[in-house]
Motif scaffolding. Sequence first.
Motif, short mmCIF file in Angstrom:
data_model
loop_
_atom_site.label_atom_id
_atom_site.label_comp_id
_atom_site.label_asym_id
_atom_site.label_seq_id
_atom_site.Cartn_x
_atom_site.Cartn_y
_atom_site.Cartn_z
N VAL A 176 22.55 8.87 55.62
CA VAL A 176 22.58 10.03 55.15
C VAL A 176 21.90 11.05 56.37
O VAL A 176 20.51 11.04 56.16
CB VAL A 176 21.96 10.48 53.69
CG1 VAL A 176 21.88 11.71 53.29
CG2 VAL A 176 22.61 9.45 52.74
N ARG A 179 20.31 17.13 57.88
CA ARG A 179 20.97 18.30 58.19
C ARG A 179 22.34 17.92 58.49
O ARG A 179 22.55 17.64 59.50
CB ARG A 179 20.11 19.20 59.11
CG ARG A 179 18.95 19.40 58.62
CD ARG A 179 17.96 20.24 59.76
NE ARG A 179 18.01 19.39 61.00
CZ ARG A 179 17.46 19.63 62.08
NH1 ARG A 179 17.04 20.66 62.41
NH2 ARG A 179 17.81 18.71 63.14
N LEU A 180 23.37 18.51 57.61
CA LEU A 180 24.82 18.26 58.13
C LEU A 180 25.34 19.78 57.90
O LEU A 180 25.49 20.50 57.26
CB LEU A 180 25.56 17.38 57.03
CG LEU A 180 26.95 17.44 57.26
CD1 LEU A 180 27.28 16.76 58.36
CD2 LEU A 180 27.68 16.68 55.93
N TRP A 196 27.98 14.92 50.27
CA TRP A 196 26.62 14.83 51.16
C TRP A 196 25.57 15.43 50.64
O TRP A 196 24.37 14.94 50.76
CB TRP A 196 27.03 14.80 52.76
CG TRP A 196 27.81 13.97 53.13
CD1 TRP A 196 29.15 13.82 53.59
CD2 TRP A 196 27.35 12.27 53.39
NE1 TRP A 196 29.64 12.60 54.03
CE2 TRP A 196 28.55 11.66 53.98
CE3 TRP A 196 26.21 11.89 53.46
CZ2 TRP A 196 28.48 10.16 54.27
CZ3 TRP A 196 26.14 10.25 53.73
CH2 TRP A 196 27.04 9.66 54.11
N SER A 201 21.66 15.48 51.79
CA SER A 201 21.73 16.09 52.95
C SER A 201 21.48 17.73 52.67
O SER A 201 22.02 18.00 51.54
CB SER A 201 23.01 16.02 53.54
OG SER A 201 23.01 14.84 54.09
#
Length: 477
Positions: A176, A179-180, A196, A201
Amino acid sequence: MGADGDSYDLVVLGAGPTGENLADRARAGGLTVAVVEQELVGGECSYWACMPSKALLRPAAALADARRLAGVREAVGGELDAGAVLKRRDGFASNWQDDGQVAWLESVGIELVRGHGRLDGERRVTVETSDGGSRTLTARHAVAVCTGTRAALPKLPGLAEAKVWTSREATSASIVPGRLAVVGGGVVAVEMATAWRALGSEVTLLVRGGQLLDRTEDFAGQLVADGLREAGVDVRLGVSVTAVHRAEAGTLTLDLSDGSRLPADEALFATGRVPNTADLGLDSVGLTPGDWIATDDSGVATGVPGGWLYAAGDVNHRALLTHQGKYQGRIFGQVIADRVAGRPLDLAPWGRSVATADHTAVPQVVFTDPEVAAVGLTWRQAEEAGLRVRAVDYELGNVAGASLYADGYRGRARAVVDLDRETLVGVTFVGPGVAELLHSATIAIAGEVPLSRLWHAVPAFPTISEVWLRLLETYRG
């Protein structure tokens, strides 16, 4: 192997759900069939799209539903167990092994040829086999291209070197990201932002346009945006990425059109799809490599003399959805078998030898929170098509079954009515748990059921399906 060495009645390029269904129907019709596949049998849907993505999304939806019910939310503590969710996801993707799918092909008598296949003139396919060899397959009657699509990436400075996520990485990642960044406002973008974020995230959704899901009714995108924001997603509309940088430490920085910079650990670019036809030998049959393969409603590729080349699923650009590809595969495979056997084809508008649902009744579910379930035309699309229509709206929270489903239920339904025929041409539901409402709408549109008959389809009380009665009452006034 075919009865004449490497000669078969039908050669299918691509062993995804579309190719499997087409091959199966042709084989059941008595044809010898070979399927060429360079990756995993089962295709994108089984390993990198439908199955793993929905396995990621279902736990998020279950938790959200639980938190919407007094007496249940008090019993639900903590967040999702990301490790358990990812392990369950792996199971639905068969741990990226295709043994079961291969065994099925063998059980129905379809030969699998592993490798990269290319057209080599009329009814010929050359295959660079996975063991380093080559084979030339000859199709006595037909070749069917079922190679699907791949993710399209924009041309941005630094993007290729940054090794960003596409839909494949987003559905198969084992860690995971803290930061996405998600770039895009379509189905993949909003579903993966949902999944996510639920797994922990910090998600930022960057949308070039002014709304999410711009091919749906406007209210659908707005309700999904509201849901994402409530879940903690930073949704930014009217912002595009101008460059991407990957630092030596592995982190990313995205330069944005508003002059700001966004740091991230991973970035998913969900910016469209392109056909898998660039290296398929299309030029050997007079088509342009990299293009979609247009077909008629019986699956025959237009612009190729002789009626021997077929294209099914995403690659023909009729409806880029797994269930529509499987639908085409069933029909086109039967068409090929019937033509070989000399059986008459049923090419009437609603006959068994034509794929008409691609034009009139394409259903789709977006598994966000809230869900979006839609079929047919939006109000705007219907008007642009020149139909005289009326949009009939109803707040789903006012339906007794919906209020029982969730405290403070929020959602909306819209039926688009063709006023000249008094039939439905489009239906959209947005709200928790609406996916299972969709098939009834699909039947109403595909069957061109008059509203006067729908009055006599009585919904059970108290279920969310009672929205059908409320829509009809609203229409009659």
